[in-house]
Write a protein that holds these residues in place. Structure first.
Motif, PDB file in Angstrom:
ATOM      1  N   TYR A 124       8.572  18.879  -6.893  1.00 37.60           N
ATOM      2  CA  TYR A 124       8.679  18.368  -5.518  1.00 37.60           C
ATOM      3  C   TYR A 124      10.057  17.755  -5.323  1.00 37.60           C
ATOM      4  O   TYR A 124      10.814  17.535  -6.278  1.00 37.60           O
ATOM      5  N   THR A 125      10.354  17.428  -4.062  1.00 37.80           N
ATOM      6  CA  THR A 125      11.599  16.740  -3.719  1.00 37.80           C
ATOM      7  C   THR A 125      11.372  15.914  -2.464  1.00 37.80           C
ATOM      8  O   THR A 125      10.414  16.135  -1.708  1.00 37.80           O
ATOM      9  N   GLY A 126      12.241  14.945  -2.220  1.00 35.09           N
ATOM     10  CA  GLY A 126      12.195  14.164  -0.974  1.00 35.09           C
ATOM     11  C   GLY A 126      10.993  13.254  -0.831  1.00 35.09           C
ATOM     12  O   GLY A 126      10.547  13.014   0.297  1.00 35.09           O
ATOM     13  N   LEU A 127      10.477  12.746  -1.959  1.00 33.11           N
ATOM     14  CA  LEU A 127       9.321  11.832  -1.861  1.00 33.11           C
ATOM     15  C   LEU A 127       9.810  10.471  -1.327  1.00 33.11           C
ATOM     16  O   LEU A 127      10.651   9.816  -1.942  1.00 33.11           O
ATOM     17  N   SER A 128       9.283  10.051  -0.177  1.00 32.71           N
ATOM     18  CA  SER A 128       9.713   8.785   0.420  1.00 32.71           C
ATOM     19  C   SER A 128       8.606   8.257   1.336  1.00 32.71           C
ATOM     20  O   SER A 128       7.747   9.008   1.791  1.00 32.71           O
ATOM     21  N   GLY A 129       8.656   6.971   1.586  1.00 33.88           N
ATOM     22  CA  GLY A 129       7.689   6.335   2.479  1.00 33.88           C
ATOM     23  C   GLY A 129       8.378   5.466   3.500  1.00 33.88           C
ATOM     24  O   GLY A 129       9.226   4.645   3.157  1.00 33.88           O
ATOM     25  N   VAL A 130       8.017   5.624   4.773  1.00 38.19           N
ATOM     26  CA  VAL A 130       8.579   4.835   5.857  1.00 38.19           C
ATOM     27  C   VAL A 130       7.450   4.471   6.818  1.00 38.19           C
ATOM     28  O   VAL A 130       6.647   5.343   7.186  1.00 38.19           O
ATOM     29  N   GLY A 131       7.404   3.186   7.227  1.00 34.47           N
ATOM     30  CA  GLY A 131       6.347   2.757   8.143  1.00 34.47           C
ATOM     31  C   GLY A 131       4.996   2.884   7.486  1.00 34.47           C
ATOM     32  O   GLY A 131       4.718   2.240   6.470  1.00 34.47           O
ATOM     33  N   GLN A 132       4.138   3.731   8.037  1.00 32.78           N
ATOM     34  CA  GLN A 132       2.819   3.986   7.457  1.00 32.78           C
ATOM     35  C   GLN A 132       2.686   5.449   7.039  1.00 32.78           C
ATOM     36  O   GLN A 132       1.576   5.978   6.940  1.00 32.78           O
ATOM     37  N   GLN A 133       3.826   6.103   6.785  1.00 31.55           N
ATOM     38  CA  GLN A 133       3.792   7.517   6.409  1.00 31.55           C
ATOM     39  C   GLN A 133       4.566   7.758   5.118  1.00 31.55           C
ATOM     40  O   GLN A 133       5.603   7.140   4.873  1.00 31.55           O
TER      41      GLN A 133
ATOM     42  N   ARG B  55       0.837  -1.209   0.000  1.00 31.07           N
ATOM     43  CA  ARG B  55       0.000   0.000   0.000  1.00 31.07           C
ATOM     44  C   ARG B  55       0.869   1.256   0.000  1.00 31.07           C
ATOM     45  O   ARG B  55       0.555   2.242  -0.666  1.00 31.07           O
ATOM     46  N   LEU B  56       1.984   1.220   0.755  1.00 29.23           N
ATOM     47  CA  LEU B  56       2.883   2.357   0.817  1.00 29.23           C
ATOM     48  C   LEU B  56       3.494   2.633  -0.562  1.00 29.23           C
ATOM     49  O   LEU B  56       3.558   3.783  -1.011  1.00 29.23           O
ATOM     50  N   GLU B  57       3.930   1.563  -1.239  1.00 32.50           N
ATOM     51  CA  GLU B  57       4.516   1.731  -2.572  1.00 32.50           C
ATOM     52  C   GLU B  57       3.478   2.273  -3.557  1.00 32.50           C
ATOM     53  O   GLU B  57       3.798   3.111  -4.411  1.00 32.50           O
ATOM     54  N   THR B  58       2.245   1.811  -3.428  1.00 36.65           N
ATOM     55  CA  THR B  58       1.178   2.298  -4.312  1.00 36.65           C
ATOM     56  C   THR B  58       0.935   3.785  -4.098  1.00 36.65           C
ATOM     57  O   THR B  58       0.786   4.560  -5.058  1.00 36.65           O
ATOM     58  N   VAL B  59       0.871   4.204  -2.812  1.00 32.24           N
ATOM     59  CA  VAL B  59       0.610   5.618  -2.512  1.00 32.24           C
ATOM     60  C   VAL B  59       1.756   6.492  -3.004  1.00 32.24           C
ATOM     61  O   VAL B  59       1.529   7.581  -3.562  1.00 32.24           O
ATOM     62  N   VAL B  60       3.002   6.023  -2.814  1.00 30.28           N
ATOM     63  CA  VAL B  60       4.153   6.784  -3.321  1.00 30.28           C
ATOM     64  C   VAL B  60       4.035   6.971  -4.825  1.00 30.28           C
ATOM     65  O   VAL B  60       4.249   8.064  -5.368  1.00 30.28           O
ATOM     66  N   GLY B  61       3.683   5.908  -5.533  1.00 30.34           N
ATOM     67  CA  GLY B  61       3.523   5.995  -6.983  1.00 30.34           C
ATOM     68  C   GLY B  61       2.398   6.930  -7.382  1.00 30.34           C
ATOM     69  O   GLY B  61       2.533   7.695  -8.361  1.00 30.34           O
ATOM     70  N   GLU B  62       1.288   6.881  -6.641  1.00 30.00           N
ATOM     71  CA  GLU B  62       0.156   7.758  -6.969  1.00 30.00           C
ATOM     72  C   GLU B  62       0.502   9.221  -6.723  1.00 30.00           C
ATOM     73  O   GLU B  62       0.109  10.099  -7.495  1.00 30.00           O
ATOM     74  N   ILE B  63       1.237   9.502  -5.636  1.00 27.19           N
ATOM     75  CA  ILE B  63       1.649  10.883  -5.368  1.00 27.19           C
ATOM     76  C   ILE B  63       2.584  11.387  -6.464  1.00 27.19           C
ATOM     77  O   ILE B  63       2.442  12.521  -6.979  1.00 27.19           O
ATOM     78  N   ARG B  64       3.535  10.556  -6.849  1.00 23.29           N
ATOM     79  CA  ARG B  64       4.477  10.934  -7.908  1.00 23.29           C
ATOM     80  C   ARG B  64       3.731  11.258  -9.197  1.00 23.29           C
ATOM     81  O   ARG B  64       3.965  12.301  -9.832  1.00 23.29           O
ATOM     82  N   GLN B  65       2.820  10.364  -9.600  1.00 24.96           N
ATOM     83  CA  GLN B  65       2.088  10.564 -10.850  1.00 24.96           C
ATOM     84  C   GLN B  65       1.171  11.768 -10.777  1.00 24.96           C
ATOM     85  O   GLN B  65       1.062  12.548 -11.726  1.00 24.96           O
ATOM     86  N   THR B  66       0.507  11.969  -9.621  1.00 30.24           N
ATOM     87  CA  THR B  66      -0.429  13.093  -9.475  1.00 30.24           C
ATOM     88  C   THR B  66       0.291  14.431  -9.577  1.00 30.24           C
ATOM     89  O   THR B  66      -0.170  15.356 -10.266  1.00 30.24           O
ATOM     90  N   LEU B  67       1.415  14.548  -8.871  1.00 30.94           N
ATOM     91  CA  LEU B  67       2.145  15.819  -8.886  1.00 30.94           C
ATOM     92  C   LEU B  67       2.759  16.095 -10.259  1.00 30.94           C
ATOM     93  O   LEU B  67       2.812  17.246 -10.707  1.00 30.94           O
TER      94      LEU B  67
END
Length: 847
Positions: free
Chosen positions: A89-98, A70-82
């Motif tokens: 943007y810069t510093g896009l990353s996911g750790v834990g549930q954030q 789910r974290l990888e999916t959200v990271v991908g969706e944020i990247r594509q949306t922006l």
């Protein structure tokens, strides 16, 4: 008086005949039933895995896999949306549930928030009740930073959906094996139970269920050799994956998949026409065919990798465009390996990894041995009880045995009707029910004898005896039923089977003891017209004994306290020999293919596998051995790895007859549910006794029952007998039996309190115990006969269970006399409220 209308007679015997008719299919094979007319019932008792062999596997869906995906999916969706919104943007990353990202242009911060708002909108969860769940929240800590947090509720929703999807995938995989009547059901929030009767190769089943089976096709990156990428950093768009060969070969493959297994519509194991080797033929749907044709047209001459669960199965070179939508996967498969891969691909991929957290496997040979042992023990126990009743009651014993036969038929019919599974502890439940059914008849017969001795005519004594005994029978059986119900809801596997059998047995006992036996007694009286009791009744030996039990109450109570303290100290210091149900680990029963089992050789061979403490002991005959492995460090996967090592070391010389593996997660849950079960059963039973009797009686029952539980636990400490799930069932049944005994004595005490208002309390208690002494001795004797047959002939698997039950019957009989009685004296029974009630009751009530 002793009159049964025609419709009532027809109803009673109609139920008995119907029960026999419904139980009859169990005496025939499936082939014989198929040749019978269609109106013959087909429902049979389903044999548990411990009786017919097979595998029970509990799978746990790994929550962390869902979070990671789910974290990888959200990271991908944020990247594509922006990117689509043209926001830098810069510093896009996911750790834990954030997931966090920093917007470089402060003026576009609000636009970024609005663009990402769809990711935090509530999602409909569907179902009958509807509703929504918020999967993520968005925060703005400042300085252009946006932080999106995945909610626990959202993860729970994804886990629940993944479990449902996994169940369907598991069902398709198991069905492909061609097994009969597999059971696949959900347990709790993240677990799936798979039971496959008759399965002879549990390892193959685990291999099928363990693989996620995510199939993808990737182009091989030829920009640099794989070994160079290993020594240096691979290109950012590529990754290193290893083949399934031994030794494994590294491949540098592109991260982006050309196509995935979601587009597969079929996969079959076939033989390659050129090499005659087993391969897997696959076929895509129309969309997959189009994408596969396009990819192969653009990459002729380049190798591409076929990847299953991050391992390269094969990496052929594209010689020409593949436009037919089908192809083959080759990888030095065996025929079974090719077939299993085809099964995995047809069934589809699991959404997350499923880990085996519990495994219980019984070989078909051991299952048949268990059936033979259980049937033998049941027959011997039944014969012993029948003879016991004939010896002590003669004619009345014949009536009791007819009712007992009807009782057993009704139990089997009930199990067949509801499709229940009969396990080895379930057979123990039937044997125990035989002893408890005799108890009901003994209560009735002794009441009749008492009424006759009091001067009543036989016809009046029979009528009054049944009516007086019924209240006691109802109270006594209901306490055991409460324990059985708690066992069912908080137990698992064979323990549940025991609870179901015992519950049905209690209900049928109430019917046969009060209704069928009453009809048989009435029929006998009208037929013979006797003037008195049959001379074949031999229980008069216990009459007028006047044993002064309360005279030694201080000595017996003091001894009980001393034993209880010793048991508690032993429990706290020495501890019990906990089985794998409570501390995790593995139990493996093996049988030598030739000759006797060499225990020292087994220990020597397994001690070199680095599995920690390994025990090997004789089990049953000289060719069998029981191996115990301690819980492995590293969780559930380590337990399975240890089992695989043992199989690899011993499989050539030994047959694996039974395997039980319990991981730490399951053992913790079982410990919690077992503790909760004992407490819940005690509370439920004691609330009922408090409701039915006075508070002193409830307190006496509490103390007597705690004494029995403590004594039984002390027995496990003293003897070193393994304490496992069936031991919990034994303790709960002992609680029910002990309270059954106590309630019978208390019921007589309450009756005498109303009749003899000025009798000293200790004299009244002695009189009550003596009046019920014949029932106490006869019930304990018949139950010990039934359990003794089970202990001697039921096999090693339930030996500890029946041993605890035997000890429990003896200590329960002791506590109902020497603990429950003195407590009433200590707490000064006969409060004013009870005296007021006693004044309202005529002195002729009891006998």
């Amino acid at each position: 008086m002793l009159y049964f209308s025609r419709w009532k007679t027809l109803l009673i015997w109609g139920l008995v005949v119907l029960a026999v008719f419904m139980a009859l299919p169990n005496a025939f094979s499936d082939e014989q039933l198929d040749s019978m007319p269609s109106w013959v019932p087909r429902n049979k008792v389903t044999l548990g895995l411990d009786l017919q062999g097979g595998s029970h596997i509990m799978l746990k869906l790994e929550r962390q896999d869902i979070v990671k995906e789910r974290l990888e999916t959200v990271v991908g969706e944020i990247r594509q949306t922006l990117r689509d919104a043209g926001i830098r943007y810069t510093g896009l990353s996911g750790v834990g549930q954030q997931v966090q990202v920093r917007i470089t242009d402060q003026e576009k911060l609000q636009a970024a928030v609005e663009a990402l708002n769809p990711l935090i909108e509530p999602v409909s969860v569907g179902g009958l009740t509807g509703g929504t769940v918020t999967e993520a929240t968005l925060e703005q800590p400042g300085d252009g930073l946006l932080r999106l947090s995945l909610t626990d509720a959202g993860i729970d929703y994804r886990v629940s959906s993944a479990v449902s999807q996994s169940m369907e995938v598991v069902r398709r995989r198991v069905d492909e094996l061609g097994t009969t009547e597999p059971l696949i059901q959900r347990q709790g929030e993240d677990r799936i139970i798979v039971q496959v009767p008759g399965l002879t190769d549990p390892q193959r089943l685990k291999d099928l269920l363990n693989q996620t089976a995510k199939l993808t096709f990737h182009m091989v990156d030829t920009s640099m050799p794989a070994n160079e990428a290993l020594n240096n950093r691979p290109p950012p768009q590529s990754q290193i994956l290893y083949s399934t060969d031994d030794p494994a070969v590294p491949y540098l493959v592109e991260r982006n998949a050309l196509i995935s297994g979601e587009n597969l519509v079929d996969a079959q194991a076939v033989f390659d026409q050129r090499s005659n080797e087993p391969v897997v033929s696959f076929r895509f749907d129309s969309r997959g065919s189009q994408r596969f044709a396009q990819a192969t047209q653009q990459n002729v001459g380049r190798p591409f990798a076929i990847v299953l669960d991050d391992q390269v199965i094969s990496a052929p070179v594209i010689r020409e465009p593949i436009i037919g939508g089908s192809g083959q996967i080759s990888g030095n498969f065996t025929l079974e390996g090719a077939n299993d891969l085809a099964v995995l691909l047809r069934a589809g991929a699991l959404p997350a990894t499923l880990t085996v957290v519990e495994e219980r496997t019984v070989g078909p040979g051991l299952g048949q041995d268990s059936i033979n042992a259980g049937v033998t023990a049941s027959i011997i126990g039944a014969i012993a009880v029948v003879i016991f009743m004939l010896v002590f009651y003669g004619t009345f014993g014949v009536l009791a045995n007819i009712a007992l036969a009807a009782n057993i038929a009704m139990i089997v019919a009930g199990l067949s009707l509801i499709g229940s599974t009969l396990t080895l502890p379930g057979i123990a439940g039937i044997v125990l029910t035989m002893g408890m059914a005799v108890d009901s008849n003994v209560l009735i017969y002794e009441r009749i004898r008492e009424e006759v001795r009091g001067g009543r005519k036989l016809v009046e004594a029979i009528d009054i005896g049944f009516k007086k005994a019924f209240a006691t029978i109802f109270d006594a059986n209901l306490t055991t039923l409460i324990a059985a119900v708690v066992l069912f809801f908080l137990g698992s596997g064979p323990v549940r089977g025991f609870a179901v059998t015992l519950s049905i047995g209690i209900v049928t006992t109430l019917f046969t003891a009060y209704t069928l036996t009453f009809w048989l007694m009435a029929f006998w009286y009208r037929w013979k017209r006797p003037q008195g009791l049959p001379t074949s009744i031999r229980t008069g030996y216990f009459d007028n004994r006047n044993i002064p039990f309360m005279a030694v109450r201080k000595l017996s109570f003091g001894a009980a306290i001393a034993v209880s303290i010793a048991a508690v100290v032993g429990f706290a210091t020495v501890g019990m020999n906990l089985g794998i149900d409570f501390k995790g680990g593995s139990i493996i029963e093996v049988k030598a293919r030739q000759g006797a089992a060499d225990l020292s050789d087994i220990r020597d061979r397994l001690s070199g596998l680095n599995l920690g403490e390994v025990q090997a002991q004789g089990f049953g005959d000289e060719s069998s051995a029981l191996i115990r492995l301690q819980a492995q460090d590293g969780g559930e996967n380590a337990e399975q790895s240890a089992l695989s090592k043992v199989r690899g070391e011993l499989e050539a010389d030994y047959d694996f007859r039974r395997v039980e593996v319990v991981g730490p997660a399951v053992s913790n849950d079982l410990t919690y549910s077992a503790t909760l079960g004992v407490i819940a059963a005690l509370v439920g039973i004691l609330i009922y006794i408090w409701f039915r009797f006075e508070w002193q009686f409830a307190l006496g029952a509490i103390i007597a029952t705690l004494h029995d539980v403590i004594f039984t636990l002390g027995l496990f400490v003293l003897t070193g007998i393994e304490f496992n799930l069936t031991s919990i069932a034994a303790i709960l049944t002992i609680i029910g039996y002990s309270l059954n005994d106590t309630v019978v004595v208390y019921d007589r005490m309450r009756e005498n309190l109303r009749r003899y208002k000025k009798m000293p309390l200790d004299v009244m208690i002695d009189a009550s115990i003596n009046q019920t002494l014949s029932r106490t001795v006869l019930t304990a004797g018949s139950t010990i006969l039934a359990l003794g047959a089970l202990y001697l002939f039921g096999g090693e698997v339930i030996a500890s269970f029946t041993f605890a039950m035997l000890a429990g019957v003896l200590i329960g009989t002791f506590s109902s006399i020497y603990i429950a009685g003195p407590v009433l004296i200590a707490f000064n029974l006969r409060p004013e409220a009870f005296q007021a009630e006693a004044e309202k009751v005529p002195a002729t009530t009891g006998a």
